[in-house]
Scaffold this active site. Structure first.
Site, PDB file in Angstrom:
ATOM      1  N   GLY A 239       0.818  -1.206   0.000  1.00 15.29           N
ATOM      2  CA  GLY A 239       0.000   0.000   0.000  1.00 15.29           C
ATOM      3  C   GLY A 239       0.854   1.259   0.000  1.00 15.29           C
ATOM      4  N   TRP A 242       2.249   1.656  -3.470  1.00 14.21           N
ATOM      5  CA  TRP A 242       1.202   2.125  -4.382  1.00 14.21           C
ATOM      6  C   TRP A 242       1.071   3.644  -4.336  1.00 14.21           C
ATOM      7  CZ3 TRP A 242      -3.429   4.679  -3.099  1.00 14.21           C
ATOM      8  CH2 TRP A 242      -4.332   4.844  -4.150  1.00 14.21           C
ATOM      9  N   HIS A 243       1.279   4.223  -3.170  1.00 10.73           N
ATOM     10  CA  HIS A 243       1.051   5.654  -3.031  1.00 10.73           C
ATOM     11  C   HIS A 243       2.075   6.498  -3.785  1.00 10.73           C
ATOM     12  CE1 HIS A 243      -1.867   4.824   0.210  1.00 10.73           C
ATOM     13  NE2 HIS A 243      -2.292   6.041  -0.031  1.00 10.73           N
ATOM     14  N   GLY A 244       3.279   6.006  -3.983  1.00  4.04           N
ATOM     15  CA  GLY A 244       4.249   6.830  -4.692  1.00  4.04           C
ATOM     16  C   GLY A 244       5.558   6.102  -4.926  1.00  4.04           C
ATOM     17  N   PHE A 401      -0.374  10.299  -7.430  1.00  2.00           N
ATOM     18  CA  PHE A 401      -1.074   9.035  -7.254  1.00  2.00           C
ATOM     19  C   PHE A 401      -1.874   8.655  -8.487  1.00  2.00           C
ATOM     20  CE2 PHE A 401      -0.997  11.253  -3.079  1.00  2.00           C
ATOM     21  CZ  PHE A 401       0.083  10.570  -2.596  1.00  2.00           C
TER      22      PHE A 401
END
Length: 401
Positions: A239, A242-244, A401
């Site tokens: 997670g 995924w954010h950056g 994002f």
């Protein structure tokens, strides 16, 4: 399904992580491979996750939509396309096909417009007013003293909440004006009394996606405590990624993964914590973790954290400096930005605290909303104030994002 998921992940990997991958290869191997400098398509993470959920649901028999036009409507429905919520096929297509969706509904229009204006107010009046403080602090972490570093970190803690929840409110309000109800995405997350409670309130549709399509397929909590903790850690690590594309996002995911593991051990041991202690523990942890999320580099994050624990310079505002202390050899530096009497960051942060802890959130306001003359006047006032500020330069913090 494997082909569809693979193509989507490959596209996400190329556009979002190609530069990050090449940078790390160059750093480790001493090579000088030129960066591809790929331009990141807006909201690619959001619509990629939505398509992954659709493909998996089709494979599981939960989604059956053979018409390409209907599929396109599901993926490209504009209110939530840019910043979520991340929706499931099953909760959207039924609404699109209902006859009442195609009929003008004054109650939905008024409620949706009210929700949209609340979101716009959060974004342009609150979040964007905090933005200069955040940029000033995180762009110059080495210059911060104790109070300035806390002001900057708290400003970002509230900026990201009011910015992202504001976008969500605008998306939900726009959809509601079209008779479409999007799933709730925020539920007063800064009231959380545990890290698990926080993630059940913050970006709820992302938490739902990670649970349904990552945590449970990994095994969830079906194979004992050690397996559960491993699955929780992997879920939050991915997670964070995924954010950056950056090591600071990895560290942010690791911190939350470790916090979830500690929480699981704590609850399994039957331990409890008073809510008067639990709330500050959770809030302070979330605030510290946001430092890594916002900082440009790991070094900048550490400089900020060192200032926050007083390892740099402890500076008190002038009204707290007492002359008699000088007689005992206690000297004060000149206050850095933000702590002169003319600045408004302290009352603004206090107002954010009160709003997050004691005021009704947007969903609660919408549930009991009924159009009245007084509410109309309030909506007009909010709209006017928002329009005054909407033309000023602002940061789209979720662009990456």
């Amino acid at each position: 399904m494997i082909l569809g998921v693979g193509v989507n992940l490959a596209a996400l990997g190329w556009f979002k992580y190609a530069d990050f991958f090449v940078e790390n290869v160059n750093a480790l191997a001493g090579t000088v491979i030129p960066l591809p400098n790929v331009v990141l398509p807006l909201a690619i993470s959001f619509f990629t996750f939505q398509q992954l959920a659709y493909l998996v649901d089709c494979h599981r028999g939960k989604a059956r939509e053979p018409r390409f036009l209907d599929y396109s409507l599901f993926v490209c429905f504009f209110p939530q396309l840019i910043a979520g919520p991340i929706v499931h096929h099953s909760e959207m297509m039924g609404q699109f096909k209902q006859l009442k969706t195609k009929i003008f509904n004054w109650v939905n229009v008024s409620s949706g417009l009210n929700l949209f204006l609340l979101g716009l107010f959060k974004k342009v009046v609150i979040a964007d007013r905090l933005s200069p403080w955040v940029a000033q602090g995180f762009d110059n972490p080495a210059s911060l003293n104790l109070l300035a570093s806390w002001a900057s970190s708290l400003a970002y803690t509230f900026q990201i909440y009011f910015d992202f929840s504001g976008y969500t409110d605008m998306a939900m309000g726009t959809a509601l004006m079209l008779n479409i109800k999007l799933p709730q995405n925020f539920n007063s997350p800064y009231k959380a009394l545990s890290i698990q409670d926080f993630w059940s309130r913050w970006h709820m549709t992302l938490s739902r996606f990670l649970r349904d399509y990552l945590y449970i397929p990994l095994g969830g909590n079906r194979y004992g405590l050690s397996s559960t903790c491993r699955n929780l850690f992997i879920t939050f690590l991915l997670g964070g990624i995924w954010h950056g594309a950056g090591w600071t996002f990895v560290i942010w995911g690791v911190l939350h993964g470790l916090a979830m593991v500690v929480h699981r051990f704590w609850t399994n041991a039957g331990l409890r914590m008073s809510k008067y202690l639990a709330w500050p523990v959770v809030f302070l942890f979330v605030n510290f973790a946001w430092v890594f999320f916002r900082a440009k580099t790991f070094a900048d994050a550490m400089r900020m954290l060192k200032s926050m624990v007083g390892l740099n310079d402890i500076v008190l505002p002038k009204f707290m400096q007492s002359a008699f202390l000088a007689d005992y050899g206690v000297a004060f530096s000149s206050p850095l930005y933000g702590f002169h009497q003319r600045d408004l960051v302290v009352p603004l942060l206090a107002a954010c605290f009160l709003s997050c802890l004691w005021c009704s959130n947007s969903n609660e306001i919408t549930e009991r909303f009924t159009p009245t003359r007084l509410r109309l006047v309030g909506a007009v006032a909010v709209a006017v104030m928002s329009i005054i500020y909407v033309g000023s330069p602002s940061e789209f913090i979720y662009f990456q994002f």
